[in-house]
Design an enzyme around this catalytic site. Structure first.
Site, short mmCIF file in Angstrom:
data_model
loop_
_atom_site.label_atom_id
_atom_site.label_comp_id
_atom_site.label_asym_id
_atom_site.label_seq_id
_atom_site.Cartn_x
_atom_site.Cartn_y
_atom_site.Cartn_z
N GLU A 216 0.89 -1.17 0.00
CA GLU A 216 0.00 0.00 0.00
C GLU A 216 0.92 1.21 0.00
O GLU A 216 1.50 1.54 1.03
CB GLU A 216 -0.88 0.00 1.25
CG GLU A 216 -1.83 -1.17 1.37
CD GLU A 216 -2.96 -1.12 0.36
OE1 GLU A 216 -3.17 -0.06 -0.24
OE2 GLU A 216 -3.61 -2.15 0.17
N CYS A 250 -2.24 9.61 2.29
CA CYS A 250 -1.88 8.90 1.05
C CYS A 250 -2.96 9.10 -0.01
O CYS A 250 -2.65 9.26 -1.18
CB CYS A 250 -1.67 7.42 1.33
SG CYS A 250 -3.07 6.64 2.16
P1 NDP Z 1 8.35 4.95 4.48
O1 NDP Z 1 8.34 4.18 3.21
O2 NDP Z 1 9.48 5.84 4.76
O3 NDP Z 1 8.27 3.95 5.73
C1 NDP Z 1 7.21 3.01 5.86
C2 NDP Z 1 7.64 1.95 6.86
O4 NDP Z 1 8.68 1.14 6.28
C3 NDP Z 1 8.20 2.51 8.16
O5 NDP Z 1 7.80 1.70 9.24
C4 NDP Z 1 9.69 2.42 7.91
O6 NDP Z 1 10.44 2.41 9.08
C5 NDP Z 1 9.78 1.08 7.20
N1 NDP Z 1 11.02 0.88 6.46
C6 NDP Z 1 11.93 1.79 6.05
N2 NDP Z 1 12.95 1.19 5.39
C7 NDP Z 1 12.68 -0.14 5.38
C8 NDP Z 1 13.35 -1.30 4.85
N3 NDP Z 1 14.50 -1.20 4.19
N4 NDP Z 1 12.77 -2.50 5.03
C9 NDP Z 1 11.60 -2.61 5.68
N5 NDP Z 1 10.92 -1.56 6.21
C10 NDP Z 1 11.45 -0.34 6.07
O7 NDP Z 1 6.97 5.72 4.52
P2 NDP Z 1 6.50 6.80 5.57
O8 NDP Z 1 6.50 6.22 6.94
O9 NDP Z 1 7.26 8.05 5.29
O10 NDP Z 1 4.97 6.99 5.17
C11 NDP Z 1 4.56 7.87 4.18
C12 NDP Z 1 4.24 7.12 2.91
O11 NDP Z 1 3.26 6.15 3.17
C13 NDP Z 1 3.65 8.02 1.85
O12 NDP Z 1 4.22 7.72 0.60
C14 NDP Z 1 2.18 7.64 1.86
O13 NDP Z 1 1.53 7.92 0.64
C15 NDP Z 1 2.25 6.20 2.17
N6 NDP Z 1 0.98 5.72 2.71
C16 NDP Z 1 0.22 4.88 1.96
C17 NDP Z 1 -1.01 4.44 2.43
C18 NDP Z 1 -1.83 3.47 1.65
O14 NDP Z 1 -2.69 2.84 2.25
N7 NDP Z 1 -1.63 3.29 0.36
C19 NDP Z 1 -1.53 4.89 3.72
C20 NDP Z 1 -0.65 5.75 4.42
C21 NDP Z 1 0.56 6.14 3.92
P3 NDP Z 1 11.00 3.82 9.62
O15 NDP Z 1 9.84 4.71 9.84
O16 NDP Z 1 11.62 3.44 10.88
O17 NDP Z 1 11.95 4.33 8.59
#
Ligand code: NDP
Length: 473
Positions: A216, A250
């Site tokens: 997502e 999002c």
């Molecule tokens: P990120 O992609 O930065 O992070 C998402 C999650 O992935 C966090 O828990 C992050 O940890 C983790 N993560 C980071 N690097 C890795 C890795 N190498 N392997 C596994 N997990 C990892 O997104 P954001 O938290 O900045 O969220 C914003 C984004 O989410 C926007 O693009 C938004 O559009 C999207 N979004 C989509 C939704 C949907 O339903 N389609 C709903 C809500 C948001 P950490 O935070 O510790 O870096």
């Protein structure tokens, strides 16, 4: 709150979840429903406390945090109450060729689901996977965003209180490395919500162990305003969808395409609403700070690029970015190849461009690598249905924004760079299940071809019937 990194704890958490998964699956539909509803009552009863935790970590106003919990609980309730009806074994027609068979399909839990969540809706978004995965009979290990670890821990603690026993739902906190460890930990499916770039990394990591994924990811959602639309309602929706939660939604509104004949009146209405809106620290502010400092820099870059390419700032401009806050920004006549149109901005900025007609609106809305959701404002039901069918998005709201968010029966998920797989609704329950087909032979087939000593006469009769059935007309 700084995350305590629990990367080393991931393998043990997944092992504990695996041990718990059998117990959880063994509780059956009724037992799981009771447990999930007990957890739900705890979350709903302590909504203020959870909202305070969300607010402390994200900076969003109290009302927005409460609304987020309300929506999440509505989904949890639906998943708990509908899992049995959606997933239990059911008969399917066996068809003419296999009329001697009784056929059925049932949906079994996958085992252990890893859930990785973002910070922008730290309850609603991950619970869209967690509630449905649990209701489908799986154990879950959840890695919240490093910006919202307290929310993740709070949810897991309330689970342990409401559903004492084996570790069916746990949270492991940490940064991307902890998420990466979860991808490698041998879970049966990984549900990721976050940016498209991280989604790719997660998918690549999961490929090594052939772990299936749900992604997502981000969006660049468009709102289309037809000439016959209620312009006040459309402007209010664009303001809420664009500026609400500081634009960190999002499926929020990032682009607006307006039929030229109503472009100026629409722009005036939206500009007026934008000018009357200010972010703040107060619990009742219209919206709060940018949750992460990095995001404000991206917003500034998109505004700068739009203006450099000839776009107009009708409200706000570069000075609107005053970290940790960003004031509402309305950009007009922005070239379609600028960052503010092509990339996810994730800030309280809206691009408003005029279009010749609704065909051009659809064409531009669809000319994006993202396809999460879209909105249409029109006075005509027929136009609405036509546009909804033509928009390349996982969800379309008519005369509203985010209309699907409070409808638990509707699946949610994207197209293209917005990801794949579905959470919510019956599809969301099936996403975390494995279908198993069973046939039971009720009597010997009158024409039996499934035998080594197949009789030539039987094959000849079957061939005649086959021609009659499929080669005519
Ligand atoms: P990120 O992609 O930065 O992070 C998402 C999650 O992935 C966090 O828990 C992050 O940890 C983790 N993560 C980071 N690097 C890795 C890795 N190498 N392997 C596994 N997990 C990892 O997104 P954001 O938290 O900045 O969220 C914003 C984004 O989410 C926007 O693009 C938004 O559009 C999207 N979004 C989509 C939704 C949907 O339903 N389609 C709903 C809500 C948001 P950490 O935070 O510790 O870096």
């Amino acid at each position: 709150m700084k995350p305590s990194t629990e990367t080393d704890a991931v393998p043990a958490a997944v092992a504990a979840a695996r041990a718990a998964a059998g117990w959880w699956a063994g509780l059956g539909w009724d037992g799981r429903r009771r447990a999930l509803l007990a957890w739900k009552r705890t979350l709903a009863g302590r909504v203020e406390e959870l909202a305070a935790q969300i607010r402390a970590e994200t900076g969003k106003p109290h009302g927005d945090a409460v609304l987020e919990v309300m929506l999440a609980v509505e989904h949890l309730d639906w998943a708990a109450r509908h899992a049995r009806a959606v997933l239990r074994r059911r008969r399917v027609p066996a068809g003419l060729l296999a009329a001697n068979q009784a056929a059925s399909v049932g949906y079994e839990p996958l085992g252990v689901i890893g859930v990785i969540g973002p910070w922008n809706y730290p309850v609603y978004t991950p619970l869209g996977s967690i509630s449905y995965a649990l209701a489908a009979g799986n154990a879950v290990v959840f890695k919240p965003s490093e910006h919202t670890p307290g929310v993740g821990r709070w949810l897991a603690e309330r689970w342990a209180e409401a559903v004492p026993g084996p570790a069916v739902f746990q949270a492991v906190t940490g940064d991307g490395e902890t998420g990466a460890a979860l991808c490698r930990a041998g879970v049966d499916k990984l549900a990721f919500t976050g940016s498209t770039a991280t989604g790719r990394t997660v998918m690549a990591a999961c490929a090594a162990t052939l772990t299936p994924v749900v992604v997502e990811a981000g969006g660049k959602d468009a709102l289309i305003v037809a000439a016959d639309a209620d312009l006040d309602a459309a402007a209010r929706a664009a303001a809420f969808g664009g500026f609400g939660n500081a634009g960190q939604t999002c499926a929020g509104v990032e682009r607006v395409y307006v039929e030229r004949s109503v472009y100026e009146p629409f722009l005036d209405r939206l500009a007026e609403l934008a000018r009357a809106t200010r972010p703040g620290e107060e619990p009742d502010a219209r919206y709060g700070r940018m949750t992460t400092p990095a995001q404000a820099a991206i917003v500034a870059a998109h505004i700068g690029d739009a203006l450099a390419r000839g776009g107009r700032a009708v409200v706000g401009g570069p000075a609107a970015v005053r970290p940790p806050f960003v004031d509402p920004v309305v950009l007009a006549d922005v070239p379609e190849d600028s960052l503010a149109v092509t990339e996810e901005t994730f800030g309280p900025t809206v691009v408003v461009n005029p279009v010749r007609d609704l065909d051009e609106a659809v064409e531009r809305a669809n000319a994006s690598r993202y396809g999460l959701a879209a909105s249409v404002f029109t006075g005509s039901r027929r136009t609405a249905a036509d546009l909804a069918a033509r928009l390349r998005a996982g969800a379309v709201s008519v005369n509203a924004v985010l209309g699907f968010a409070a409808v638990p029966a509707l699946p949610f998920g994207g197209v293209g760079d917005s990801g794949f797989g579905r959470i919510h609704g019956a599809d969301g329950l099936r996403e975390f299940s494995r279908p198993k087909s069973v046939t039971r032979q009720r009597f010997a087939a009158p024409i039996d071809l499934l035998r080594l000593d197949r009789r030539p006469a039987a094959l000849a009769r079957a061939t005649r019937l086959f021609r009659l059935r499929h080669a005519r007309g």
